[in-house]
Write a protein that holds these residues in place. Structure first.
Motif, short mmCIF file in Angstrom:
data_model
loop_
_atom_site.label_atom_id
_atom_site.label_comp_id
_atom_site.label_asym_id
_atom_site.label_seq_id
_atom_site.Cartn_x
_atom_site.Cartn_y
_atom_site.Cartn_z
N ASN A 69 0.85 -1.20 0.00
CA ASN A 69 0.00 0.00 0.00
C ASN A 69 0.88 1.25 0.00
O ASN A 69 0.88 2.05 0.93
N PRO A 70 1.67 1.44 -1.06
CA PRO A 70 2.84 2.30 -0.96
C PRO A 70 2.66 3.80 -1.13
O PRO A 70 3.54 4.56 -0.71
N ASN A 71 1.61 4.25 -1.77
CA ASN A 71 1.60 5.64 -2.22
C ASN A 71 1.80 6.64 -1.09
O ASN A 71 2.66 7.53 -1.16
N GLU A 72 1.03 6.53 -0.02
CA GLU A 72 1.19 7.43 1.12
C GLU A 72 2.51 7.16 1.84
O GLU A 72 3.18 8.09 2.31
N LYS A 73 2.91 5.90 1.93
CA LYS A 73 4.13 5.55 2.64
C LYS A 73 5.37 6.18 1.99
O LYS A 73 6.31 6.56 2.69
N ILE B 201 21.72 7.24 5.99
CA ILE B 201 20.40 6.66 6.23
C ILE B 201 20.26 5.38 5.42
O ILE B 201 20.45 5.37 4.21
N ILE B 202 19.93 4.30 6.12
CA ILE B 202 19.68 3.00 5.48
C ILE B 202 18.18 2.72 5.57
O ILE B 202 17.59 2.81 6.64
N LEU B 203 17.59 2.39 4.44
CA LEU B 203 16.17 2.01 4.42
C LEU B 203 16.05 0.51 4.29
O LEU B 203 16.60 -0.10 3.36
N VAL B 204 15.32 -0.10 5.22
CA VAL B 204 15.00 -1.53 5.17
C VAL B 204 13.53 -1.67 4.80
O VAL B 204 12.65 -1.31 5.58
N SER B 205 13.29 -2.16 3.60
CA SER B 205 11.92 -2.39 3.12
C SER B 205 11.81 -3.84 2.68
O SER B 205 12.13 -4.17 1.53
N PRO B 206 11.39 -4.73 3.57
CA PRO B 206 11.32 -6.15 3.18
C PRO B 206 10.49 -6.39 1.92
O PRO B 206 10.81 -7.28 1.13
N TYR B 207 9.43 -5.60 1.75
CA TYR B 207 8.66 -5.68 0.50
C TYR B 207 8.84 -4.37 -0.27
O TYR B 207 8.64 -3.29 0.27
N LEU B 208 9.24 -4.50 -1.53
CA LEU B 208 9.47 -3.34 -2.39
C LEU B 208 8.37 -3.25 -3.45
O LEU B 208 8.13 -4.21 -4.20
N CYS B 209 7.74 -2.11 -3.51
CA CYS B 209 6.61 -1.90 -4.42
C CYS B 209 7.05 -1.53 -5.84
O CYS B 209 8.20 -1.21 -6.09
N TYR B 210 6.09 -1.57 -6.75
CA TYR B 210 6.21 -1.03 -8.11
C TYR B 210 7.34 -1.63 -8.95
O TYR B 210 7.86 -0.97 -9.84
N MET B 211 7.69 -2.89 -8.72
CA MET B 211 8.77 -3.49 -9.49
C MET B 211 8.29 -4.17 -10.77
O MET B 211 9.09 -4.44 -11.66
#
Length: 296
Positions: A59-63, A82-92
């Motif tokens: 549900n990525p748009n707002e996030k 800054i390291i971003l951990v996103s186990p699920y990546l959108c829009y691929m």
């Protein structure tokens, strides 16, 4: 002493804190206030050094907007990395324009996140025609981890069952089902899928394979609508399988989709905790912590 801190959004609290506990660094929630007009105010805990931010991008748009605000606030507070951990990546899935005028969302999201973060970590992104995630992220270090080992560990109790066969519901699932089946020394097959629409799908099993009385376990990277799992389960049961279960790295489906899969004969559905869901039973904390060990 580590100069790293951990920052997480409220919707990811359970999985984020499980990871932070392994990292043994201070954890701070990122506060989100939503105004009546739909805008948001983001507040971080001021810090310096290295900040690890956890946000799974279902549900990525707002996030995505919230992530940009949080990264900006962290930079303003004095954070250098800054390291971003996103186990699920959108829009691929949209890695090219299939029709004139379509946006190539994969490129847009990669460039967007590269603007705000120095390093990006995800798990089994849904890539099609590219094999290296780094090519999507032009200006930051990007790393894709595999959930095959955590899933294999969770299914290790099956090692003594001689009637197990693992099933990939389409060609794209071959890498996951093969890795997991080989880890557990079990046979596997890969079905062929034909998609005519989001939910209009047919699945064909390999010919000359005897499925009678086997316990079939479908392995897929993403369960979205569940339509592929439904068709695959139906074909397996029609071919004589005794039971059918399903395991997913990422699960996005709604309650009605779970019901549809169970009505198709799927006796149990398991998933990793990349996205908060009632089917979660395979934690990714150890996998992610190992990738972050040099940051803490």
């Amino acid at each position: 002493m580590s100069n790293s801190t951990f920052h997480f959004f409220p919707e990811n609290r359970t999985a984020a804190l499980a990871l932070c506990q392994r990292l043994n660094i201070p954890a701070y929630p990122i506060e989100v206030h939503k105004f009546p007009d739909g805008e948001s105010r983001i507040q971080i805990h001021p810090t310096k050094g290295t900040a690890i931010v956890y946000m799974s991008l279902d549900n990525p748009n707002e996030k995505l907007v919230h992530l940009a605000f949080a990264a900006n606030a962290l930079r303003e507070s004095g954070v250098q990395r800054i390291i971003l951990v996103s186990p699920y990546l959108c829009y691929m899935r949209q890695d090219r324009a299939f029709h004139p005028g379509e946006a190539i969302s994969q490129q847009v999201i990669g460039s967007f996140l590269s603007t705000y973060f120095d390093r990006f970590i995800t798990v089994d992104p849904h890539l099609h025609r590219i094999s290296v995630l780094q090519s999507v992220f032009p200006e930051c270090l990007a790393e894709s981890l595999s959930a095959a080992q955590p899933i294999s560990d969770a299914l290790s109790y099956l090692s003594e069952d001689k009637n197990i066969v693992f099933v990939g519901p389409d060609e794209e699932s071959a890498q996951w089902v093969g890795a997991i089946a080989n880890s557990l020394a079990k046979p596997f097959i890969v079905a062929k899928k034909q998609r005519r629409g989001d939910r209009n799908i047919s699945v064909a099993l390999p010919e000359h394979v005897d499925f009678r009385n086997v316990h079939a376990i479908i392995i897929d990277d993403v369960i979205s609508s569940g339509a592929t799992i439904c068709r695959c389960a139906e074909m397996l049961l029609l071919a004589g399988a005794k039971t059918v279960e399903a395991v997913a790295v990422h699960i996005l489906c709604k309650n009605e989709d779970l019901i549809a899969m169970k009505n198709s004969g799927v006796s149990r559905i398991l998933s990793t905790d990349s996205i908060g869901h009632e089917t979660n039973c395979i934690p990714l904390a150890s996998l992610l912590a190992a990738a972050l060990k040099e940051e803490v």
